[in-house]
Design a protein around this motif. Structure first.
Motif, mmCIF file in Angstrom:
data_model
loop_
_atom_site.group_PDB
_atom_site.id
_atom_site.type_symbol
_atom_site.label_atom_id
_atom_site.label_comp_id
_atom_site.label_asym_id
_atom_site.label_seq_id
_atom_site.Cartn_x
_atom_site.Cartn_y
_atom_site.Cartn_z
ATOM 1 N N TYR A 189 0.801 -1.221 0.000
ATOM 2 C CA TYR A 189 0.000 0.000 0.000
ATOM 3 C C TYR A 189 0.839 1.280 0.000
ATOM 4 C CZ TYR A 189 -3.756 -3.236 1.113
ATOM 5 O OH TYR A 189 -4.645 -4.273 1.078
ATOM 6 N N LEU A 190 2.117 1.167 0.307
ATOM 7 C CA LEU A 190 3.029 2.321 0.270
ATOM 8 C C LEU A 190 2.472 3.502 1.064
ATOM 9 C CD1 LEU A 190 4.053 2.217 -3.501
ATOM 10 C CD2 LEU A 190 5.233 1.159 -1.565
ATOM 11 N N ARG A 191 2.215 3.271 2.335
ATOM 12 C CA ARG A 191 1.577 4.306 3.147
ATOM 13 C C ARG A 191 2.561 5.358 3.642
ATOM 14 N NH1 ARG A 191 -2.109 -0.007 4.895
ATOM 15 N NH2 ARG A 191 -4.182 0.597 4.185
ATOM 16 N N TYR A 192 3.839 5.125 3.443
ATOM 17 C CA TYR A 192 4.835 6.072 3.940
ATOM 18 C C TYR A 192 5.597 6.678 2.760
ATOM 19 C CZ TYR A 192 3.670 3.656 8.222
ATOM 20 O OH TYR A 192 2.966 3.112 9.275
ATOM 21 N N GLN A 193 5.894 7.959 2.862
ATOM 22 C CA GLN A 193 6.527 8.676 1.755
ATOM 23 C C GLN A 193 7.860 8.050 1.356
ATOM 24 O OE1 GLN A 193 5.055 12.303 4.155
ATOM 25 N NE2 GLN A 193 6.301 13.137 2.519
ATOM 26 N N LYS A 194 8.627 7.589 2.329
ATOM 27 C CA LYS A 194 9.934 6.992 2.036
ATOM 28 C C LYS A 194 9.796 5.759 1.159
ATOM 29 C CE LYS A 194 14.095 5.323 4.397
ATOM 30 N NZ LYS A 194 14.688 5.020 5.732
ATOM 31 N N GLU A 195 8.707 5.007 1.360
ATOM 32 C CA GLU A 195 8.504 3.780 0.585
ATOM 33 C C GLU A 195 8.135 4.079 -0.867
ATOM 34 O OE1 GLU A 195 6.669 0.931 4.135
ATOM 35 O OE2 GLU A 195 5.328 1.962 2.742
ATOM 36 N N ARG A 196 7.718 5.292 -1.152
ATOM 37 C CA ARG A 196 7.229 5.645 -2.486
ATOM 38 C C ARG A 196 8.326 6.137 -3.429
ATOM 39 N NH1 ARG A 196 1.329 8.198 -2.228
ATOM 40 N NH2 ARG A 196 0.358 6.607 -0.963
ATOM 41 N N ILE A 197 9.512 6.387 -2.910
ATOM 42 C CA ILE A 197 10.565 6.984 -3.738
ATOM 43 C C ILE A 197 10.936 6.070 -4.905
ATOM 44 C CG2 ILE A 197 12.947 7.793 -3.758
ATOM 45 C CD1 ILE A 197 12.555 8.647 -0.831
ATOM 46 N N ILE A 198 11.304 4.820 -4.616
ATOM 47 C CA ILE A 198 11.710 3.897 -5.679
ATOM 48 C C ILE A 198 10.550 3.609 -6.644
ATOM 49 C CG2 ILE A 198 12.566 1.577 -6.179
ATOM 50 C CD1 ILE A 198 14.166 1.697 -3.599
ATOM 51 N N PRO A 199 9.327 3.359 -6.149
ATOM 52 C CA PRO A 199 8.218 3.161 -7.096
ATOM 53 C C PRO A 199 7.995 4.352 -8.021
ATOM 54 C CG PRO A 199 7.598 2.328 -4.947
ATOM 55 C CD PRO A 199 8.925 3.009 -4.771
ATOM 56 N N TYR A 200 8.182 5.580 -7.494
ATOM 57 C CA TYR A 200 8.040 6.764 -8.365
ATOM 58 C C TYR A 200 9.088 6.728 -9.475
ATOM 59 C CZ TYR A 200 4.510 9.867 -6.313
ATOM 60 O OH TYR A 200 3.328 10.436 -5.928
ATOM 61 N N ILE A 201 10.324 6.441 -9.100
ATOM 62 C CA ILE A 201 11.404 6.415 -10.097
ATOM 63 C C ILE A 201 11.171 5.297 -11.115
ATOM 64 C CG2 ILE A 201 13.881 6.041 -10.415
ATOM 65 C CD1 ILE A 201 14.292 7.294 -7.631
ATOM 66 N N ALA A 202 10.777 4.124 -10.623
ATOM 67 C CA ALA A 202 10.521 2.998 -11.532
ATOM 68 C C ALA A 202 9.372 3.325 -12.482
ATOM 69 C CB ALA A 202 10.195 1.748 -10.709
ATOM 70 N N THR A 203 8.296 3.880 -11.943
ATOM 71 C CA THR A 203 7.144 4.225 -12.779
ATOM 72 C C THR A 203 7.516 5.302 -13.792
ATOM 73 O OG1 THR A 203 5.668 3.685 -10.947
ATOM 74 C CG2 THR A 203 4.743 4.992 -12.745
ATOM 75 N N MET A 204 8.375 6.232 -13.374
ATOM 76 C CA MET A 204 8.843 7.269 -14.287
ATOM 77 C C MET A 204 9.513 6.633 -15.507
ATOM 78 S SD MET A 204 11.594 10.275 -13.473
ATOM 79 C CE MET A 204 10.755 10.709 -11.938
#
Length: 215
Positions: free
Chosen positions: A84-99
């Motif tokens: 669920y990526l509820r924490y901002q720190k957990e979202r960094i790599i998914p953002y880069i990968a999705t980018m």
């Protein structure tokens, strides 16, 4: 945050979760592609049957499956507590990968002559939306769901403008669905009103910028 969400009654939480799954931002590119194929079939001449199925599968794999699989690996490797990526720190790599995945989708679409040209600005819009998403994630937990539905609303409006078709009912439906999604995220206490509005605004603005640059 989970405790706050659990304060909501079941008849609100269950539909809100179903809406969040069905209209997850990773599914938005596939939904927009299918909508364009339905509304503007003449833009997909030469793309039918087996070729169309392959294009849809390729799109879904690139914009939905691979980003989701990346999150799954992060979870299993211990870089995230859950999917669920509820924490901002957990979202960094998914953002880069999705980018990277969205950039690849847009890069490939530039040479496709057998599909709606509007998809080029849409793919570019969802790609550039990951940039402010990643940057703003350092400060607030910007809503990815709101970003996705905001982009969808803007893409449908801009596509209607591009082809000079008045699909008012479609615009009304997608706008209502966007409101439902944002309300669902609020009812689950996943985001504040500011984070929802910010995500929606980023999704809309990035589609407008992409439309301006690509058409």
């Amino acid at each position: 945050m989970e405790n706050v969400a659990q304060q909501q009654p079941q008849y609100i939480r269950i539909p809100a979760k179903i809406v969040s799954y069905l209209l997850h931002p990773l599914f938005i590119p596939t939904y927009i592609f299918l909508w364009m194929y339905w509304r503007f079939p003449y833009e997909f001449i030469g793309l039918s049957g087996h070729e169309l199925s392959l294009r849809e599968i390729g799109l879904f794999m690139t914009t939905a499956f691979y980003p989701a699989f990346t999150v799954f690996l992060l979870w299993k490797l211990g870089f995230a507590k859950n999917m669920y990526l509820r924490y901002q720190k957990e979202r960094i790599i998914p953002y880069i990968a999705t980018m990277i995945y969205y950039w690849w989708m847009w890069y490939l679409s530039r040479n496709f002559t057998d599909q709606a040209s509007a998809l080029k600005f849409f793919y570019f819009g969802i790609f550039i939306a990951t940039v402010p998403g990643l940057i703003l994630n350092n400060f607030v937990k910007i809503s990815m769901h709101a970003m996705g539905v905001g982009g969808a609303v803007a893409a449908i409006v801009l596509t209607c403008l591009l082809y000079q078709n008045n699909y008012g009912l479609d615009i009304a439906v997608v706008t209502i669905l966007a409101g439902v999604v944002c309300s669902a995220r609020m009812s689950l206490s996943e985001h504040s009103i500011f984070e929802i509005n910010l995500g929606f605004l980023v999704g809309v603005i990035c589609q407008i910028i992409a439309y301006w640059l690509m058409t």
